[in-house]
Every structure is written in structure tokens, then in C-alpha cells.
Write an enzyme that holds these catalytic residues in place. Structure first.
Site, PDB file in Angstrom:
ATOM      1  N   ARG A  77       1.007  -1.112  -0.105  1.00 42.16           N
ATOM      2  CA  ARG A  77       0.102   0.133  -0.124  1.00 42.16           C
ATOM      3  C   ARG A  77       1.113   1.365   0.044  1.00 42.16           C
ATOM      4  NH1 ARG A  77      -3.498   2.591   4.823  1.00 42.16           N
ATOM      5  NH2 ARG A  77      -4.648   4.139   3.520  1.00 42.16           N
ATOM      6  N   HIS A  78       0.475   2.401  -0.660  1.00 42.67           N
ATOM      7  CA  HIS A  78       1.291   3.541  -0.905  1.00 42.67           C
ATOM      8  C   HIS A  78       1.327   4.064   0.910  1.00 42.67           C
ATOM      9  CE1 HIS A  78      -2.267   5.559   0.837  1.00 42.67           C
ATOM     10  NE2 HIS A  78      -3.254   4.834  -0.273  1.00 42.67           N
ATOM     11  N   GLY A  79       2.439   4.816   0.793  1.00 42.17           N
ATOM     12  CA  GLY A  79       2.590   5.444   2.168  1.00 42.17           C
ATOM     13  C   GLY A  79       1.815   6.675   2.669  1.00 42.17           C
ATOM     14  N   GLY A 351      -0.191  -0.288  -4.640  1.00 41.79           N
ATOM     15  CA  GLY A 351      -1.576   0.043  -4.895  1.00 41.79           C
ATOM     16  C   GLY A 351      -2.029   0.484  -3.399  1.00 41.79           C
ATOM     17  N   ALA A 394       1.578   1.835   4.033  1.00 41.45           N
ATOM     18  CA  ALA A 394       2.738   0.968   3.837  1.00 41.45           C
ATOM     19  C   ALA A 394       2.500  -0.312   4.069  1.00 41.45           C
ATOM     20  CB  ALA A 394       4.220   1.593   4.155  1.00 41.45           C
TER      21      ALA A 394
END
Ligand SMILES: *[C@@H]1O[C@H](CO)[C@@H](O)[C@H](O)[C@H]1NC(C)=O
Ligand SMILES: *[C@@H]1O[C@H](CO)[C@@H](O)[C@H](O)[C@H]1NC(C)=O
Ligand SMILES: *[C@@H]1O[C@H](CO)[C@@H](O)[C@H](O)[C@H]1NC(C)=O
Ligand SMILES: *[C@@H]1O[C@H](CO)[C@@H](O)[C@H](O)[C@H]1NC(C)=O
Ligand SMILES: *[C@@H]1O[C@H](CO)[C@@H](O)[C@H](O)[C@H]1NC(C)=O
Ligand SMILES: *[C@@H]1O[C@H](CO)[C@@H](O)[C@H](O)[C@H]1NC(C)=O
Length: 461
Positions: A77-79, A351, A394
Site C-alpha cells: 500500500r502507498h505510504g 496500490g 505502507a
């Protein structure tokens, strides 16, 4: 004089004690572990607060010493990011209620909050923040320490590491940050920037944002209010009403002013101030631990019905990603069996929480015996479907393929760098199951998992 001294001591003790109930000795709000998908990665891996690059290799105990890692897929996952425009609007509304909806009753907390400067703007719209850049850089370094033979400069140079991202700017920037984490590290270690290495990434929304593209999911769940009716009911139920009353009391405003959306905005302000700026803001004082658990449940309920076990189509929408994953594992396993080099040593796919939750659900992880509903908050306190633990910024789902020689090819799943067990699949000899057993376990999905597309007029004609 003596009285004054005692009074002074009383104030100190009282305040110290009061603070102690609000945060731990590192300034972390005690309610930070209930922030759902707005929580820091450090809350699920507290040792990272001391050292952001620390890894615990002992969690990766291969079944036997001869096992070698041959492939790693990391779905990440994005930060940490800014709030979305919609959330910023709600925050602004809450702030103006605090500023100009007093009833004359004095509230110390409202005074403190009226000094607070609203600095979030709508154009921040979910962008990655500096902390989010660090989240991904640090993760990259830790993965290279955990899997030194795979996440290596040599493999990168050989074009054996592949990057894929959702098209959202927070994901693309997370991907760039991950890569930067690797180059900076190798630069430090080797004294030069790894030159002319193949370092592109592919943008692929069909895989990373399948939830937008699965027509049946969009129609039956995403665009259908009755699909999340349990969430609406919980928002009107006794637990949330009590939280709203307590917030109104603490602010000294009539309780009718604090709608569920504003209560949520307050909880978000507390979580964003902490995740983005690492401050325990006064907004957090609007909630005690019990309130935070209720807010956490409201959000989990939503994820459960929209991304989790609530409706079968939620997880089915991720079939395309599931097949992509197993196609790759299959290829790596068969390449190794036929003594060829594994052509894709590492795949990093960046994602969203919405990418990971349906996939984890499809694979059967974090499934409780009873569904989450508007009326079972009390009996779900020990639930395993808890986004605060599963999906911080993240968050990462790792699949490690091992070649164990005589011991066969084995597959280990990890979430947030901690081992998981495939549900219903317990290997007697080893904690890490044979890849073949995993395949057998999911054979129905391997043969028939797809997001059924609705027939359109065009197809009929
Ligand atoms: C590392 O992981 C092992 C196994 O989960 C655990 O027992 C140990 O306490 C961990 N060590 C650290 C420093 O976190
Ligand atoms: C409430 O406060 C905000 C922020 O100061 C201000 O912009 C807004 O005009 C005020 N609203 C009313 C109705 O007074
Ligand atoms: C994201 O990346 C773009 C392109 O490199 C850059 O212009 C932008 O400033 C970055 N945003 C953040 C928040 O890092
Ligand atoms: C919306 O959700 C409800 C409850 O799950 C379901 O009965 C109904 O068929 C859905 N509507 C559509 C258009 O799919
Ligand atoms: C806050 O006060 C303004 C007038 O100052 C009013 O228009 C608004 O409805 C109030 N907000 C709420 C939530 O009642
Ligand atoms: C594949 O398996 C062989 C034999 O088990 C092993 O020695 C080799 O390192 C593996 N190949 C790759 C490319 O990882």
C-alpha cells in the site's frame, strides 16, 4: 506558602497523570492503535519507532537450512498521505463549529482548539507526504535486508526486479520512493550510484485498481447504499450516539451539532496530525479509548461490507490480481524446477488498501466466525478483521517462494513483515507449506475465479 507548594504539587501530579492517560512515554496518543487505515506502520511494528531500518530475520525461519528464496512478490500500500478533498471539507466544517458555535458554556478544550490553525486544504487531495516517502524508502531497505539474495543490486542490474503501480499520484510517488530507498542504500554501501540499471515501472490499473473496473462490484456494492446498510445503522446506534454526545460535552456545544460526519472528521484530524506531523494534537482529546474503539469499529464495518467478507463480489473483484500472482509463482517454480534462472526474482506492486483487503479476503485471511454487524460491536472486540492491524500506511503482503531441495518448493505469506498461516492449510512438518499444497488448497479459485462482467447492450447486439 506550604499550601501553595502543596497546591503546586497537586497541579503537577494531576497534569502528569492526565497526560499519561493520553499518550505513552514516546508521545504516541494511546488511541493511535485504533486509526484503521489512517494509522502509522510503526503502530503495528513498534520496534521501528527506535530504528526504522531494523529487521527481525528470525521471523523468516525457512523449514530447513538448505532452503533458498527464489522469488518475492510484494503487494504494497502507498505510504502516509494527506486527507482527500472530501475529508478536508468535513474537517473545515468541524473547525468552524468549534470557532463559532459556542453556547456560552466555557470549555477549556474548545479554547485550545480555537487556537489551532486549520492548515489542510482541498488541493492536498490524498497526496503522498514526506513521511510517506520515508515509509517506502525504509520498507525497501528492510526488504533488501530480509531478502538479500533477491532484493539486490545484481538482480536489479540483471532486470530481474519488476515494479508496477496504480496510476494514482500517491502510488506512483510511493513507487519512486521505494526505488530511491534502494539506490540510496546501494550508493551508501558501494560508494557509487548503480548506473544505467533498468529502473522503470509499469502503471497498471487493471491489476492495482481492479475495484474500479469490476462492473458487478461497482453496481452491486460500490454504488449501492443498501450494500452498506449495516454501517448506516451503526452510525445511528447507541454506541456512536454516545460518542457524539461525549464529544459535544467536551466541546461545550449542543450535541445536535456533532453529526457522525463531524465526529469522524475529529477522529481523522487526530489521526492525520499524528501520521503526517507526528504530533499528539488536541483533537485527540475529544476521544477516550472506549470512544476510539467505537470509531474504529464503524470504519471496520465499512471495510467489511465494501472490501471484505460482507459480499462475495468484494473479494471476487480481485480475481485478476489473484491470477496474476499465481501465474508468476507458477512460472518461478517451474523455471527453478527445470534448472533455469528465475526470470522475475522480485515483483513490487504498489496500490491501495482497497487493493489488498479484497485479495486477503479472497485468500481467506482474517475471517471471523460471525460477520461484523451494526449490533455486535461488543461481541466483536476480539475480531481478527481489524484494519488498524492489517492496513496501516505502507501495509505490505509478501509471498516468498523457497526452493528447499529435497523439501520441495514452499510458499510463505507475510503481512507487514510478520508471518501468516494460510487458513485451513497446516503443514505437519513445517510452518511453511509446500507450494503444491497451496495450489491444491486454492484450486477452485485457480480454475474459476473471475469478476463476472455484466453483459452490455453492445455485447447483446
Ligand atoms: C523477533 O521475532 C521473534 C519471533 O517472532 C520474536 O520472538 C522476537 O522477540 C523478535 N525480536 C525482536 C527484537 O523483535
Ligand atoms: C465560522 O468560522 C469560519 C472560520 O473562521 C468562518 O469562515 C465562517 O464564516 C464562520 N461561519 C459563520 C456562520 O459564522
Ligand atoms: C510526486 O512526484 C512528482 C513527480 O516526481 C513530484 O512533482 C511531486 O512533487 C511528488 N509529490 C510528493 C508529495 O512527493
Ligand atoms: C444493492 O445491495 C442490496 C443488498 O446487498 C442488494 O439486495 C441489491 O440487489 C443491490 N442492488 C443492486 C443494483 O445490485
Ligand atoms: C453554527 O452556527 C452557524 C451560525 O453561526 C449556523 O448557521 C450553523 O447551523 C451552526 N452549525 C451547526 C452544526 O449547527
Ligand atoms: C533453483 O534450484 C536449484 C536446485 O535446487 C538451486 O540450486 C538454484 O539456486 C535455484 N535457481 C535459482 C535461479 O534460484
Amino acid at each position: 506558602m506550604k499550601m501553595a507548594f502543596l497546591f503546586y504539587c497537586f497541579i503537577i501530579l494531576c497534569c502528569v497523570d492526565h497526560r499519561a492517560t493520553l499518550e505513552d512515554d514516546q508521545g504516541v496518543p494511546l488511541i493511535a492503535k485504533y486509526f484503521n487505515t489512517k494509522g502509522r506502520y510503526e503502530e503495528v511494528n513498534p520496534h521501528l519507532r527506535r530504528d526504522a531500518l531494523a529487521v527481525n530475520r528470525s521471523v523468516l525461519q525457512p523449514p530447513s537450512p538448505q532452503c533458498r528464496e527464489i522469488h518475492l512478490t510484494a503487494i504494497v500500500r502507498h505510504g502516509t498521505r494527506y486527507p482527500t478533498a472530501r475529508n478536508v471539507k468535513e474537517m473545515q466544517q468541524l473547525h468552524s463549529v468549534v470557532l463559532n458555535n459556542s453556547t456560552g458554556e466555557s470549555s477549556r478544550l474548545r479554547e485550545i482548539l480555537s487556537q489551532w490553525t486549520m492548515w489542510y486544504t482541498e488541493d492536498m487531495d490524498g497526496r503522498l507526504v514526506q513521511k510517506g516517502v520515508e515509509d517506502l524508502k525504509h520498507l525497501a531497505v528492510r526488504l533488501s535486508k530480509l531478502f538479500p539474495s533477491l532484493v539486490s543490486e545484481e538482480k536489479l542490474r540483471g532486470g530481474l526486479i519488476r515494479f508496477m503501480s496504480s496510476s494514482k499520484h500517491r502510488c506512483v510517488n510511493s513507487t519512486l520512493s521505494f526505488k530511491e530507498g534502494l539506490t540510496e542504500m546501494w550508493h551508501t554501501l558501494m560508494g557509487f550510484v548503480p548506473a544505467d540499471v533498468e529502473f522503470g515501472h509499469e502503471v497498471n490499473d487493471a491489476l492495482m485498481r481492479f475495484f474500479d473496473q469490476c462492473t458487478r462490484f461497482v453496481q452491486e456494492v460500490d454504488g449501492n447504499r443498501s450494500a452498506v446498510i449495516e454501517v448506516q445503522k451503526f452510525k445511528q446506534g447507541p454506541e456512536i450516539v454516545r460518542v457524539r454526545e461525549k464529544i459535544a460535552e467536551r466541546l461545550g456545544v449542543p450535541s445536535s451539532f456533532i453529526t457522525h460526519d463531524l465526529a469522524e472528521a475529529a477522529f481523522l484530524l487526530c489521526s492525520y496530525e499524528f501520521a503526517v506531523k507526528a504530533v499528539n494534537s488536541p483533537w485527540c482529546q475529544l476521544f477516550d479509548e472506549e470512544d476510539a474503539k467505537v470509531m474504529e469499529y464503524a470504519s471496520d464495518l465499512r471495510e467489511f461490507w465494501k472490501r471484505g467478507y460482507g459480499h462475495a463480489i468484494n473479494s471476487r473483484s480481485s480475481c485478476i490480481l489473484f491470477h496474476d500472482l499465481f501465474r508468476r509463482l507458477e512460472k518461478a517454480a517451474s523455471e527453478n524446477k527445470s534448472r533455469r534462472q528465475v526470470s522475475e526474482a522480485v515483483t513490487v506492486q504498489i496500490g491501495h488498501a482497497d487493493t489488498l483487503l479484497p485479495l486477503l479476503t479472497l485468500l481467506g485471511f482474517f475471517k471471523d466466525t460471525a460477520p461484523l454487524t451494526s449490533t455486535n460491536f461488543a461481541s466483536q472486540t476480539q475480531r481478527s478483521f481489524r484494519t488498524s492491524h492489517m492496513m496501516p500506511y505502507a501495509a505490505n503482503f509478501l509471498l516468498v517462494l523457497y526452493d528447499c531441495g529435497e523439501g520441495g518448493i514452499r510458499l510463505q505469506p507475510l503481512l507487514n513483515e510478520k508471518p501468516l498461516t494460510f487458513p485451513g492449510l497446516t503443514d505437519q512438518q513445517a510452518s511453511i507449506p509446500l507450494y503444491e499444497d497451496v495450489r491444491q488448497h486454492y484450486r477452485d479459485l485457480l480454475n474459476g475465479c473471475f469478476c463476472e462482467m455484466l453483459r452490455t447492450h453492445f455485447e447483446n447486439n
